[in-house]
Design a protein around this motif. Structure first.
Motif, PDB file in Angstrom:
ATOM      1  N   THR A  49      17.560 -45.265  49.906  1.00  0.00           N
ATOM      2  CA  THR A  49      16.353 -45.663  48.962  1.00  0.00           C
ATOM      3  C   THR A  49      16.727 -46.801  47.890  1.00  0.00           C
ATOM      4  O   THR A  49      18.116 -46.894  47.801  1.00  0.00           O
ATOM      5  CB  THR A  49      15.738 -44.429  48.235  1.00  0.00           C
ATOM      6  N   ALA A  50      15.742 -47.493  47.486  1.00  0.00           N
ATOM      7  CA  ALA A  50      16.029 -48.335  46.266  1.00  0.00           C
ATOM      8  C   ALA A  50      16.380 -47.608  45.236  1.00  0.00           C
ATOM      9  O   ALA A  50      15.756 -46.578  45.005  1.00  0.00           O
ATOM     10  CB  ALA A  50      14.983 -49.334  46.415  1.00  0.00           C
ATOM     11  N   HIS A  51      16.982 -48.310  44.358  1.00  0.00           N
ATOM     12  CA  HIS A  51      17.196 -47.774  42.937  1.00  0.00           C
ATOM     13  C   HIS A  51      16.008 -47.695  42.167  1.00  0.00           C
ATOM     14  O   HIS A  51      15.193 -48.619  42.116  1.00  0.00           O
ATOM     15  CB  HIS A  51      18.092 -48.420  42.024  1.00  0.00           C
ATOM     16  N   CYS A  52      15.798 -46.538  41.583  1.00  0.00           N
ATOM     17  CA  CYS A  52      14.342 -46.548  40.814  1.00  0.00           C
ATOM     18  C   CYS A  52      14.580 -47.242  39.373  1.00  0.00           C
ATOM     19  O   CYS A  52      15.741 -47.810  39.149  1.00  0.00           O
ATOM     20  CB  CYS A  52      14.186 -45.038  40.462  1.00  0.00           C
ATOM     21  N   VAL A  53      13.517 -47.539  38.921  1.00  0.00           N
ATOM     22  CA  VAL A  53      13.484 -48.303  37.260  1.00  0.00           C
ATOM     23  C   VAL A  53      14.546 -47.489  36.610  1.00  0.00           C
ATOM     24  O   VAL A  53      15.218 -48.340  35.757  1.00  0.00           O
ATOM     25  CB  VAL A  53      12.000 -48.419  36.885  1.00  0.00           C
ATOM     26  N   TRP A  54      14.386 -46.367  36.321  1.00  0.00           N
ATOM     27  CA  TRP A  54      15.300 -45.472  35.402  1.00  0.00           C
ATOM     28  C   TRP A  54      16.589 -45.718  35.675  1.00  0.00           C
ATOM     29  O   TRP A  54      17.484 -45.945  34.522  1.00  0.00           O
ATOM     30  CB  TRP A  54      14.587 -44.035  35.244  1.00  0.00           C
ATOM     31  N   CYS A  55      16.997 -45.551  36.758  1.00  0.00           N
ATOM     32  CA  CYS A  55      18.495 -45.926  37.252  1.00  0.00           C
ATOM     33  C   CYS A  55      18.883 -47.350  37.067  1.00  0.00           C
ATOM     34  O   CYS A  55      20.048 -47.564  36.389  1.00  0.00           O
ATOM     35  CB  CYS A  55      18.776 -45.354  38.593  1.00  0.00           C
ATOM     36  N   ALA A  56      18.201 -48.164  36.933  1.00  0.00           N
ATOM     37  CA  ALA A  56      18.575 -49.546  36.622  1.00  0.00           C
ATOM     38  C   ALA A  56      18.551 -49.842  35.278  1.00  0.00           C
ATOM     39  O   ALA A  56      19.300 -50.539  34.665  1.00  0.00           O
ATOM     40  CB  ALA A  56      17.298 -50.348  37.293  1.00  0.00           C
ATOM     41  N   VAL A  57      17.559 -49.329  34.544  1.00  0.00           N
ATOM     42  CA  VAL A  57      17.269 -49.553  33.009  1.00  0.00           C
ATOM     43  C   VAL A  57      18.317 -48.751  32.018  1.00  0.00           C
ATOM     44  O   VAL A  57      18.609 -49.471  30.966  1.00  0.00           O
ATOM     45  CB  VAL A  57      15.955 -49.136  32.433  1.00  0.00           C
ATOM     46  N   THR A  58      18.698 -47.524  32.702  1.00  0.00           N
ATOM     47  CA  THR A  58      19.491 -47.056  31.720  1.00  0.00           C
ATOM     48  C   THR A  58      20.971 -47.760  31.282  1.00  0.00           C
ATOM     49  O   THR A  58      21.117 -47.789  30.160  1.00  0.00           O
ATOM     50  CB  THR A  58      19.991 -45.461  32.384  1.00  0.00           C
ATOM     51  N   PRO A  59      21.626 -48.244  32.289  1.00  0.00           N
ATOM     52  CA  PRO A  59      22.835 -48.901  32.031  1.00  0.00           C
ATOM     53  C   PRO A  59      22.674 -50.132  31.161  1.00  0.00           C
ATOM     54  O   PRO A  59      23.345 -50.691  30.123  1.00  0.00           O
ATOM     55  CB  PRO A  59      23.692 -49.211  33.170  1.00  0.00           C
ATOM     56  N   LEU A  60      21.491 -50.793  31.478  1.00  0.00           N
ATOM     57  CA  LEU A  60      20.998 -52.300  30.727  1.00  0.00           C
ATOM     58  C   LEU A  60      20.825 -52.100  29.381  1.00  0.00           C
ATOM     59  O   LEU A  60      21.131 -52.866  28.340  1.00  0.00           O
ATOM     60  CB  LEU A  60      20.121 -52.957  31.715  1.00  0.00           C
ATOM     61  N   ALA A  61      20.162 -50.981  29.009  1.00  0.00           N
ATOM     62  CA  ALA A  61      19.612 -50.605  27.851  1.00  0.00           C
ATOM     63  C   ALA A  61      20.689 -50.046  26.773  1.00  0.00           C
ATOM     64  O   ALA A  61      20.871 -50.530  25.568  1.00  0.00           O
ATOM     65  CB  ALA A  61      18.481 -49.496  27.822  1.00  0.00           C
ATOM     66  N   GLY A  62      21.731 -49.328  27.539  1.00  0.00           N
ATOM     67  CA  GLY A  62      22.820 -48.919  26.838  1.00  0.00           C
ATOM     68  C   GLY A  62      23.709 -50.215  26.486  1.00  0.00           C
ATOM     69  O   GLY A  62      24.053 -50.105  25.235  1.00  0.00           O
ATOM     70  N   VAL A  63      24.028 -51.075  27.279  1.00  0.00           N
ATOM     71  CA  VAL A  63      24.656 -52.493  26.782  1.00  0.00           C
ATOM     72  C   VAL A  63      23.985 -53.215  25.883  1.00  0.00           C
ATOM     73  O   VAL A  63      24.586 -53.686  24.763  1.00  0.00           O
ATOM     74  CB  VAL A  63      25.031 -53.335  28.273  1.00  0.00           C
ATOM     75  N   ALA A  64      22.663 -53.321  26.008  1.00  0.00           N
ATOM     76  CA  ALA A  64      22.069 -54.152  24.942  1.00  0.00           C
ATOM     77  C   ALA A  64      22.077 -53.433  23.641  1.00  0.00           C
ATOM     78  O   ALA A  64      21.958 -54.055  22.518  1.00  0.00           O
ATOM     79  CB  ALA A  64      20.477 -54.132  25.561  1.00  0.00           C
ATOM     80  N   ALA A  65      21.939 -52.193  23.559  1.00  0.00           N
ATOM     81  CA  ALA A  65      21.811 -51.256  22.536  1.00  0.00           C
ATOM     82  C   ALA A  65      23.375 -51.613  21.690  1.00  0.00           C
ATOM     83  O   ALA A  65      23.438 -51.785  20.314  1.00  0.00           O
ATOM     84  CB  ALA A  65      21.632 -49.783  22.478  1.00  0.00           C
ATOM     85  N   ALA A  66      24.277 -51.530  22.476  1.00  0.00           N
ATOM     86  CA  ALA A  66      25.660 -51.550  21.772  1.00  0.00           C
ATOM     87  C   ALA A  66      25.894 -53.120  21.456  1.00  0.00           C
ATOM     88  O   ALA A  66      26.408 -53.374  20.259  1.00  0.00           O
ATOM     89  CB  ALA A  66      26.944 -51.191  22.818  1.00  0.00           C
ATOM     90  N   ALA A  67      25.315 -54.200  21.984  1.00  0.00           N
ATOM     91  CA  ALA A  67      25.606 -55.409  21.785  1.00  0.00           C
ATOM     92  C   ALA A  67      24.725 -55.795  20.494  1.00  0.00           C
ATOM     93  O   ALA A  67      25.215 -56.524  19.551  1.00  0.00           O
ATOM     94  CB  ALA A  67      25.109 -56.282  22.897  1.00  0.00           C
ATOM     95  N   VAL A  68      23.495 -55.573  20.347  1.00  0.00           N
ATOM     96  CA  VAL A  68      22.574 -55.681  19.184  1.00  0.00           C
ATOM     97  C   VAL A  68      23.226 -54.942  17.761  1.00  0.00           C
ATOM     98  O   VAL A  68      23.392 -55.494  16.827  1.00  0.00           O
ATOM     99  CB  VAL A  68      21.201 -55.179  19.485  1.00  0.00           C
ATOM    100  N   THR A  69      23.845 -53.851  17.992  1.00  0.00           N
ATOM    101  CA  THR A  69      24.191 -52.974  16.964  1.00  0.00           C
ATOM    102  C   THR A  69      25.489 -53.764  16.490  1.00  0.00           C
ATOM    103  O   THR A  69      25.596 -53.700  15.370  1.00  0.00           O
ATOM    104  CB  THR A  69      24.579 -51.521  17.465  1.00  0.00           C
ATOM    105  N   LEU A  70      26.393 -54.268  17.514  1.00  0.00           N
ATOM    106  CA  LEU A  70      27.592 -54.752  16.907  1.00  0.00           C
ATOM    107  C   LEU A  70      27.248 -56.196  16.413  1.00  0.00           C
ATOM    108  O   LEU A  70      27.950 -56.548  15.579  1.00  0.00           O
ATOM    109  CB  LEU A  70      28.571 -55.115  18.055  1.00  0.00           C
TER     110      LEU A  70
END
Length: 88
Positions: A49-70
């Motif tokens: 099956t294709a990856h769901c939206v939540w599976c794709a958003v989770t790592p991207l949002a984590g990277v964005a959160a770390a980058a913006v905080t730094l």
């Protein structure tokens, strides 16, 4: 202290850290929804099956959160933010 003595770098840094924390909360929510989806599906999204939206958003949002905080912490410690107040 004068009202106009607020340093732009400190203000930018604080705003970016606040944005990073809100993105961190978004990451936590997306991870919980992805986990709920995987439990309901009985498997991890993948080849059949294709990856769901939540599976794709989770790592991207984590990277964005770390980058913006730094970036916010770096703006907070900017050399121009060292002495925002004048003696006058």
């Amino acid at each position: 202290m004068r009202l106009n003595a607020i340093n732009e770098f400190r203000l930018l840094g604080a705003a970016l850290v606040a944005l990073g924390l809100s993105l961190g909360l978004t990451t936590a929510l997306a991870a919980r929804l992805a986990l709920t989806h995987m439990v309901g599906l009985g498997a991890i999204c993948g080849d059949p099956t294709a990856h769901c939206v939540w599976c794709a958003v989770t790592p991207l949002a984590g990277v964005a959160a770390a980058a913006v905080t730094l970036a916010g912490l770096r703006a907070w410690r900017h050399p121009g933010a060292a002495a925002p107040f004048s003696a006058a």
